[in-house]
Enzyme design. Sequence first.
Site, mmCIF file in Angstrom:
data_model
loop_
_atom_site.group_PDB
_atom_site.id
_atom_site.type_symbol
_atom_site.label_atom_id
_atom_site.label_comp_id
_atom_site.label_asym_id
_atom_site.label_seq_id
_atom_site.Cartn_x
_atom_site.Cartn_y
_atom_site.Cartn_z
ATOM 1 N N GLY A 1 55.949 86.901 113.941
ATOM 2 C CA GLY A 1 55.862 87.919 112.900
ATOM 3 C C GLY A 1 55.885 87.273 111.536
ATOM 4 N N GLY B 1 56.264 88.186 107.025
ATOM 5 C CA GLY B 1 56.612 89.133 105.977
ATOM 6 C C GLY B 1 56.340 88.527 104.621
ATOM 7 N N GLY B 2 56.937 89.126 103.594
ATOM 8 C CA GLY B 2 56.688 88.664 102.245
ATOM 9 C C GLY B 2 57.232 87.278 101.961
ATOM 10 N N GLU B 3 58.338 86.922 102.600
ATOM 11 C CA GLU B 3 58.972 85.635 102.312
ATOM 12 C C GLU B 3 58.476 84.500 103.201
ATOM 13 O OE1 GLU B 3 63.373 86.156 100.476
ATOM 14 O OE2 GLU B 3 63.221 86.342 102.643
ATOM 15 N N ALA C 1 57.465 83.478 107.704
ATOM 16 C CA ALA C 1 57.103 83.865 109.064
ATOM 17 C C ALA C 1 58.179 83.424 110.043
ATOM 18 C CB ALA C 1 55.756 83.255 109.447
ATOM 19 N N VAL C 2 58.227 84.111 111.188
ATOM 20 C CA VAL C 2 59.174 83.799 112.254
ATOM 21 C C VAL C 2 58.391 83.219 113.427
ATOM 22 C CG1 VAL C 2 60.861 84.739 113.878
ATOM 23 C CG2 VAL C 2 60.783 85.587 111.529
ATOM 24 N N LYS D 1 62.861 80.946 111.218
ATOM 25 C CA LYS D 1 62.227 81.580 110.059
ATOM 26 C C LYS D 1 61.855 80.484 109.076
ATOM 27 C CE LYS D 1 62.664 84.993 106.355
ATOM 28 N NZ LYS D 1 63.404 86.161 105.809
ATOM 29 N N ASP E 1 70.758 95.502 101.085
ATOM 30 C CA ASP E 1 69.404 96.018 101.281
ATOM 31 C C ASP E 1 69.315 96.791 102.593
ATOM 32 O OD1 ASP E 1 66.701 96.511 101.033
ATOM 33 O OD2 ASP E 1 66.112 94.563 101.851
#
Length: 315
Positions: free
Chosen positions: A20, A22-24, A26-27, A39, A140
């Site tokens: 997966g 995301g913005g920061e 990948a995993v 990560k 968050d």
Amino acid sequence: MMQLSLAHARTSIHLGQELGCGGEGAVFAIDSRNDLVAKIYSVPPDAKKIQKLAAMTEAASPLLLRIAAWPVDLLTDIKGAVRGFVMPRIIARRDIHELYSPKSRSEAFPETDFRFLVHVGANIARAFAVVHAQGHVLGDINHGNLLVGPDGTVMLIDCDSFQIGTRAQVYTCDVGVPLFTAPELHGRPLRGLTRTANHDRFGLAVLLFHLLYMGRHPFAGKFSGQGDMPIEKAIAEYRFAYGPDRGANGMERPPGTVPLEAMGTSIRDLFIRAFERSGNYEGRPDAEKWIDALENLESNLRVCSTASWHHYPGE
């Protein structure tokens, strides 16, 4: 693919397939390690972020690892620069929002009923209780950082955004989703802001409301005043659309929605305390109070006379 090593264990790892992104970053899966994932940040973290991640790996405990994908070791490249971290691998779980409506629930959790929702709610509160007991704050809170298993257990993810407290320093959570953010924080910059467990308790109550009241947001209602009343503004002005003061606040719950009293007086009172203005000053219900109330609700659910698998609240 870059060469990576575990900072504490001092052993090399090999990344497998991407699971997966995301913005920061990948995993990735880790070859020959089915229990862990990596990560990797798209941009190497700065010194402050590295200090925070190091503090998290030192704070990792069996209790935290039971309810969260918590960092357990840092990942460094061939030059010794931190590029990410490893955390427990979470499998066979679904996003919390798939439980909200009967339609999505029938697809994602086909064998469950309302009793399961109450059970999951208590487990969400338990996860918050563990994080708070360790001196940390989620900060968050949103639909995306909670995963639910078929047995109703809950796992917190994206933990590197949490506010981490140590004896020497607090590493803040600099992001947040307005729909889950406490009213007193609306309009304030979150970067560098030290949050409290009481702020988290607002987000916890919103999550539980979504779960028990079929995905509805507690501040989404019919506004009788002039102009629009978006949810973010309603939160900032304490306009709880289901509470006893909703009329005075110019709000009414949407037609056809479940009334607040449907879950019993204990649950009703906890939501009122969580969403009224006094919760900012006197303190909102903590996770332990929610656990007690939800366990009591689950044990007192009634069985439908025509469908024995169906359970519903009633005092």
